[in-house]
Design a protein around this motif. Structure first.
Motif, PDB file in Angstrom:
ATOM      1  N   ASP A   1       1.016  -1.352   0.093  1.00 25.76           N
ATOM      2  CA  ASP A   1       0.053   0.031  -0.106  1.00 25.76           C
ATOM      3  C   ASP A   1       0.814   1.267  -0.042  1.00 25.76           C
ATOM      4  O   ASP A   1       2.190   1.313   0.325  1.00 25.76           O
ATOM      5  CB  ASP A   1      -1.001  -0.036   1.084  1.00 25.76           C
ATOM      6  CG  ASP A   1      -0.106   0.185   2.666  1.00 25.76           C
ATOM      7  OD1 ASP A   1       0.227   1.317   2.867  1.00 25.76           O
ATOM      8  OD2 ASP A   1      -0.180  -0.968   3.370  1.00 25.76           O
TER       9      ASP A   1
ATOM     10  N   GLY B   1      -3.369   4.841  -0.737  1.00 23.72           N
ATOM     11  CA  GLY B   1      -4.251   3.395  -0.578  1.00 23.72           C
ATOM     12  C   GLY B   1      -3.691   2.151  -1.075  1.00 23.72           C
ATOM     13  O   GLY B   1      -2.560   2.098  -1.190  1.00 23.72           O
ATOM     14  N   ARG B   2      -4.390   1.200  -1.020  1.00 23.34           N
ATOM     15  CA  ARG B   2      -3.929  -0.170  -1.243  1.00 23.34           C
ATOM     16  C   ARG B   2      -3.225  -0.316  -2.589  1.00 23.34           C
ATOM     17  O   ARG B   2      -3.555   0.471  -3.655  1.00 23.34           O
ATOM     18  CB  ARG B   2      -5.081  -1.361  -1.124  1.00 23.34           C
ATOM     19  CG  ARG B   2      -6.238  -0.927  -2.231  1.00 23.34           C
ATOM     20  CD  ARG B   2      -7.230  -1.950  -1.803  1.00 23.34           C
ATOM     21  NE  ARG B   2      -6.787  -3.287  -2.232  1.00 23.34           N
ATOM     22  CZ  ARG B   2      -7.589  -4.417  -1.509  1.00 23.34           C
ATOM     23  NH1 ARG B   2      -8.457  -4.351  -0.652  1.00 23.34           N
ATOM     24  NH2 ARG B   2      -6.964  -5.602  -2.012  1.00 23.34           N
TER      25      ARG B   2
END
Length: 211
Positions: free
Chosen positions: A126, A130-131
């Motif tokens: 990540d 974000g991921r």
């Protein structure tokens, strides 16, 4: 791939003064990118005994070999183009920039996927955005298929033979980057808990062999 870019790659290469593979960012750029073989102070891949690595880093591949352009892992939903990654000026392995967290990279100083030797792909778990592409890599199972497409249109398949989570302070450089006559693939990202500075302390390594 880690919440703090610079530490992920410090675990991978011995010479890379402090990188922990994929998941964070390279210390050199201080971005959220991961730095493949660098998590901790270890030797860089070119110190593992494979002669000719420096030439390959310049060209990125033997002249006769095709370059990998895409990786897919159906079992965990990975479907990504591959960017080329070399070494930073401090000898650490480059990682994809944080803003390209959903894109994995191929370390050009290693083998070309499908050729004899260890080919290494690096991706974030990540980033601050974000991921990222290898977020679910820890879910991959033994025997899972990894498909690599190259710039000549060929698709090569590898089967996962095992995984391991290692401390960035004890990254198995030779096992990951060392010379081998087999046609193998390694995927690396960040893993584990976070230290006081918010850096992931481990690396997740996936081992696969040509099927």
């Amino acid at each position: 791939m880690s919440r703090t870019p610079p530490s992920l790659w410090r675990a991978a290469l011995p010479v890379l003064a402090c990188l922990a593979l994929t998941g964070c960012s390279s210390d050199a750029s201080h971005t959220d990118a991961s730095s493949s073989s660098a998590p901790g102070s270890h030797n860089s891949p070119k110190d593992t005994g494979s002669k000719g690595t420096e030439k390959r880093e310049t060209s990125g591949k033997p002249k006769s070999a095709a370059s990998p352009t895409h990786v897919s892992i159906p079992s965990i939903g990975v479907n990504s183009s591959l960017m080329r990654l070399g070494l930073n000026e401090d000898g650490t392995v480059q990682v994809p920039p944080a803003e390209k967290g959903m894109t994995a990279g191929w370390y050009t100083g290693g083998a070309v996927p499908g050729e004899r030797g260890a080919a290494v792909l690096i991706g974030h778990n990540d980033t601050r955005f974000g991921r990222a592409v290898f977020h679910d890599l820890k879910k991959i199972g033994k025997g899972a298929d990894i498909a690599i497409r190259n710039d000549r249109g060929a698709e090569l398949h590898f089967r996962v033979t095992g995984t391991e989570t290692v401390s960035k302070k004890a990254f198995p450089t030779k096992r990951v980057y060392g010379a081998t006559n087999e046609r193998v693939l390694r995927l690396i990202t960040c893993d584990g808990s976070f230290d006081a500075q918010g850096h992931p302390v481990d690396n997740l390594i996936v081992y696969a062999a040509r099927s």
